[in-house]
Motif scaffolding. Structure first.
Motif, PDB file in Angstrom:
ATOM      1  N   HIS A   1      38.321   5.375   1.079  1.00 15.62           N
ATOM      2  CA  HIS A   1      38.329   5.998   2.403  1.00 15.62           C
ATOM      3  C   HIS A   1      39.634   6.766   2.606  1.00 15.62           C
ATOM      4  CE1 HIS A   1      36.918   6.797   6.305  1.00 15.62           C
ATOM      5  NE2 HIS A   1      37.531   5.838   6.978  1.00 15.62           N
TER       6      HIS A   1
ATOM      7  N   ASN B   1      29.867  11.027  14.458  1.00 16.45           N
ATOM      8  CA  ASN B   1      29.400  10.524  13.160  1.00 16.45           C
ATOM      9  C   ASN B   1      30.565  10.385  12.197  1.00 16.45           C
ATOM     10  OD1 ASN B   1      26.891  10.466  14.195  1.00 16.45           O
ATOM     11  ND2 ASN B   1      26.166  12.322  13.180  1.00 16.45           N
ATOM     12  N   ARG B   2      30.619   9.245  11.525  1.00 14.60           N
ATOM     13  CA  ARG B   2      31.737   8.975  10.625  1.00 14.60           C
ATOM     14  C   ARG B   2      31.230   8.513   9.270  1.00 14.60           C
ATOM     15  NH1 ARG B   2      33.737  11.716  13.637  1.00 14.60           N
ATOM     16  NH2 ARG B   2      35.423  11.368  15.109  1.00 14.60           N
ATOM     17  N   GLU B   3      32.061   8.700   8.244  1.00 15.52           N
ATOM     18  CA  GLU B   3      31.677   8.269   6.899  1.00 15.52           C
ATOM     19  C   GLU B   3      31.545   6.753   6.850  1.00 15.52           C
ATOM     20  OE1 GLU B   3      30.879  10.287   4.405  1.00 15.52           O
ATOM     21  OE2 GLU B   3      31.196  11.942   5.812  1.00 15.52           O
ATOM     22  N   ASN B   4      32.498   6.054   7.425  1.00 10.41           N
ATOM     23  CA  ASN B   4      32.495   4.589   7.466  1.00 10.41           C
ATOM     24  C   ASN B   4      32.135   3.981   6.109  1.00 10.41           C
ATOM     25  OD1 ASN B   4      32.761   2.089   8.684  1.00 10.41           O
ATOM     26  ND2 ASN B   4      30.648   2.038   9.428  1.00 10.41           N
ATOM     27  N   PRO B   5      32.816   4.391   5.031  1.00 14.65           N
ATOM     28  CA  PRO B   5      32.376   3.968   3.689  1.00 14.65           C
ATOM     29  C   PRO B   5      32.774   2.539   3.379  1.00 14.65           C
ATOM     30  CG  PRO B   5      34.409   5.180   3.513  1.00 14.65           C
ATOM     31  CD  PRO B   5      34.072   5.136   4.979  1.00 14.65           C
ATOM     32  N   LYS B   6      32.005   1.937   2.478  1.00 12.51           N
ATOM     33  CA  LYS B   6      32.391   0.639   1.932  1.00 12.51           C
ATOM     34  C   LYS B   6      33.024   0.953   0.584  1.00 12.51           C
ATOM     35  CE  LYS B   6      30.420  -3.869   0.896  1.00 12.51           C
ATOM     36  NZ  LYS B   6      29.210  -4.694   0.910  1.00 12.51           N
TER      37      LYS B   6
ATOM     38  N   ARG C   1      42.644   4.716   0.815  1.00  9.97           N
ATOM     39  CA  ARG C   1      42.596   3.268   0.880  1.00  9.97           C
ATOM     40  C   ARG C   1      41.188   2.802   0.519  1.00  9.97           C
ATOM     41  NH1 ARG C   1      41.776  -0.422   4.933  1.00  9.97           N
ATOM     42  NH2 ARG C   1      40.979   1.130   6.361  1.00  9.97           N
TER      43      ARG C   1
ATOM     44  N   THR D   1      38.283   0.236   1.651  1.00  9.06           N
ATOM     45  CA  THR D   1      37.953  -0.611   2.798  1.00  9.06           C
ATOM     46  C   THR D   1      37.369  -1.950   2.355  1.00  9.06           C
ATOM     47  OG1 THR D   1      35.744   0.320   2.997  1.00  9.06           O
ATOM     48  CG2 THR D   1      37.472   1.351   4.302  1.00  9.06           C
ATOM     49  N   LEU D   2      37.067  -2.068   1.061  1.00 10.19           N
ATOM     50  CA  LEU D   2      36.464  -3.311   0.575  1.00 10.19           C
ATOM     51  C   LEU D   2      37.515  -4.282   0.056  1.00 10.19           C
ATOM     52  CD1 LEU D   2      33.788  -4.732   0.112  1.00 10.19           C
ATOM     53  CD2 LEU D   2      33.586  -3.574  -2.070  1.00 10.19           C
ATOM     54  N   THR D   3      38.619  -3.745  -0.451  1.00 13.25           N
ATOM     55  CA  THR D   3      39.658  -4.620  -1.022  1.00 13.25           C
ATOM     56  C   THR D   3      40.992  -4.476  -0.295  1.00 13.25           C
ATOM     57  OG1 THR D   3      40.361  -2.912  -2.550  1.00 13.25           O
ATOM     58  CG2 THR D   3      38.654  -4.416  -3.324  1.00 13.25           C
ATOM     59  N   LEU D   4      41.099  -3.504   0.602  1.00 15.04           N
ATOM     60  CA  LEU D   4      42.333  -3.172   1.316  1.00 15.04           C
ATOM     61  C   LEU D   4      43.420  -2.624   0.386  1.00 15.04           C
ATOM     62  CD1 LEU D   4      42.697  -6.028   3.974  1.00 15.04           C
ATOM     63  CD2 LEU D   4      41.469  -3.876   4.142  1.00 15.04           C
TER      64      LEU D   4
ATOM     65  N   GLU E   1      39.333   8.504  10.844  1.00 14.95           N
ATOM     66  CA  GLU E   1      38.967   9.246   9.633  1.00 14.95           C
ATOM     67  C   GLU E   1      39.764  10.547   9.484  1.00 14.95           C
ATOM     68  OE1 GLU E   1      34.760   9.180   8.944  1.00 14.95           O
ATOM     69  OE2 GLU E   1      34.818  11.238   8.234  1.00 14.95           O
TER      70      GLU E   1
ATOM     71  N   GLU F   1      42.183   8.244   5.610  1.00 10.95           N
ATOM     72  CA  GLU F   1      42.446   8.004   7.028  1.00 10.95           C
ATOM     73  C   GLU F   1      43.723   8.686   7.486  1.00 10.95           C
ATOM     74  OE1 GLU F   1      42.788   3.799   6.733  1.00 10.95           O
ATOM     75  OE2 GLU F   1      40.964   3.457   7.874  1.00 10.95           O
TER      76      GLU F   1
END
Lengths: 109, 414
Positions: free
Chosen positions: A52, A44-49, A70, A72-75, A23, A54
């Motif tokens: 993002h 602790n990280r956002e780790n969003p769907k 980027r 993270t759902l569609t790349l 992140e 990075e």
């Protein structure tokens, strides 16, 4: 396969040429900070769907660290930018707004 | 619900298999439940099952966004083992492994548990030392493992090349009672047993919000309406961060893709599970004859259930050195799952900052083997508020620095 344009050497680099660095825009906490702040910074990280931000390193190229925006759902890659900044450039945020209306990531939107 | 038995098969054979009926009900959600479990994968269903079986809590709903076991439960390499170094890990994984042994009888559903043995190859001096240490630790923990010689490896796995050239086999950590099971059957068996106890397994019901009042959970908003509950268990693996966000707290979790593949089916050639952790690959042969191959996880956050091709390429390239026989096999299927990784590569089974919300996540790359143990422990945690199996897996361990550091200790492909 992810393809990023390195903002330093301008080369379009495949994922195999790069190393992911986790992140971006973490605020570092050290001695003197509270336990919660230190735990948050370390684990602790956002780790969003979705959208993002990075850190990546152009390890088999110029060797420099850079930032990438980027999804993270569609790349989908929204863009890359210099590591010497505390937040994404307006131009990249605008590009994300056009594609993901109403996006939010930490205090960026 | 009908009990499955040899007599049932005979009876149905005489009437053209017309009388089987559905294995579980698909009810509409009620207004209120004593407990709701989010996530009908193996861990969620096992949690519900043991809530009913061990603690008498049967007014339970299990909500699933997709379909039963359609996440990582259906996307793993089905390996079951418990040869961990740390005491807390060995305890919960060994509990799970022992429950797998009797699961088919317990659930009246054939999960095809096959205790064929799991072998972790030592291909460097460092690994020899590491695995000998693990074998000694396992002896103290009551987990049956031993360190075996290259000759023994060769006799157990005739297709292996133990001479290298790059990574000769120097020995192996051998757990004869480890093995594999039919992954879908584990989810289906638990779902059937839960449904029989009167629990509601509700598929295609996505949780969109978590209602709270005064720091306590009230219920959930879903795509099938609002449902109240007294206790809520979040058991959603890769989507833990999304659910935690709804409940208003943060998690030390990152979601990444882990991939696996199977070859075309071939005649039986390997009857144990082999893990080669230095070269980062593991392989077993399924009952259908496919070589089931898994490797390492991708290094970046991902929710797409597909990973990067070069990881698969590296895994297969490495395994071909140790198993030359697979070099001409064609790939049949290739898939990815979203695994929830914690900083110390150990799971989280814990209470949360919101009262009566419990969380079970962080199983990362090794969740399937833990399903029954995880469900057993999580059910105890939800029913009683504490469990001896989950004590060390709390969320507070990150703040306290009391890690269960399997990322270094397990010596396994993470």
């Amino acid at each position: 396969m992810l393809i990023f344009t390195c903002p330093y050497c301008g080369i379009e680099a495949d994922e195999t040429e790069l190393t992911p660095g986790g992140e971006a825009h973490l605020k570092r906490f050290g001695p003197g900070s509270s336990d919660e702040e230190f735990e948050g910074y370390l684990f602790n990280r956002e780790n969003p769907k979705g959208v993002h931000f990075e850190r990546w390193r152009h390890v088999y190229g110029c060797g420099k660290w850079f930032h990438a925006a980027r999804c993270t759902l569609t790349l989908e890659v929204f863009g890359t930018y210099s590591a010497q900044t505390f937040e994404p450039p307006e131009e990249i945020k605008e590009r994300i707004r056009a594609k993901r209306p109403g996006w939010k990531w930490r205090n960026f939107s | 619900m009908k009990r499955y038995s040899v007599f049932a098969v005979a009876r149905e054979a005489l009437r053209y298999h017309q009388g089987w009926g559905r294995a579980w009900r698909s009810p509409e959600p009620k207004k209120k439940y004593e407990a709701i479990i989010i996530g009908a994968g193996g861990h969620g269903l096992a949690t519900a099952y043991y809530l009913g079986k061990n603690h008498g809590l049967k007014n339970v709903a299990i909500l699933e966004k997709g379909w039963l076991g359609g996440g990582n439960t259906g996307r793993n390499t089905t390996i079951i083992r418990s040869n961990y170094l740390q005491d807390a890990s060995a305890a919960i994984y060994e509990k799970a492994r022992s429950l797998y042994e009797t699961m088919s009888q317990d659930l009246n559903y054939n999960v095809m548990f096959s205790p064929r043995g799991v072998m972790m190859l030592a291909q460097t001096q460092h690994e020899i030392r590491g695995y000998k240490r693990t074998a000694h630790a396992n002896a103290l923990q009551g987990v049956s493992t031993e360190f075996i010689t290259p000759d023994r490896v060769k006799s157990l796995v005739p297709i292996i090349n133990i001479d290298g050239p790059r990574y000769p086999v120097l020995g192996a950590l051998w757990q004869p009672r480890g093995g594999t099971a039919r992954h879908d059957a584990v989810a289906w068996g638990y779902a059937r047993a839960c449904s029989e106890m009167g629990m509601d397994v509700i598929q295609q019901c996505e949780v969109t919000g978590i209602r709270r009042q005064n720091g306590q959970v009230q219920g959930v908003e879903t795509s099938k309406g609002s449902i109240d509950c007294e206790k809520l268990g979040i058991v959603v693996a890769g989507h833990t961060g999304v659910l935690a966000d709804m409940a208003g707290f943060r998690m030390p979790i990152e979601s990444v893709a882990l991939q696996a593949l199977v070859s075309e089916p071939i005649k039986p050639c390997m009857d144990v599970v082999v893990m080669a952790n230095t070269v980062h690959g593991y392989m077993s042969q399924s009952d259908k004859g496919e070589m089931v191959i898994g490797g390492g996880a991708d290094g970046f956050n991902n929710y797409t259930q597909r990973g990067s091709f070069h990881h698969v390429e590296e895994t297969v390239r490495a395994l071909i050195e140790t198993f030359p026989i697979i070099s001409r096999l064609k790939m049949l299927r290739w898939w990815g799952g979203i695994v929830d990784m914690t900083g110390d590569r150990s799971p989280i089974l814990s209470t949360t900052p919101v009262k009566n919300i419990f969380i079970n996540c962080g199983w990362g790359t090794g969740g399937f083997k833990a399903i029954p143990g995880s469900g057993w422990a999580m059910a105890e945690l939800m029913a009683k508020g504490h469990s001896s199996l989950t004590e060390e897996f709390g969320l507070n361990r990150f703040k306290e620095g009391k890690f269960i550091d399997e990322s270094v200790a397990a010596g396994v492909a993470h």
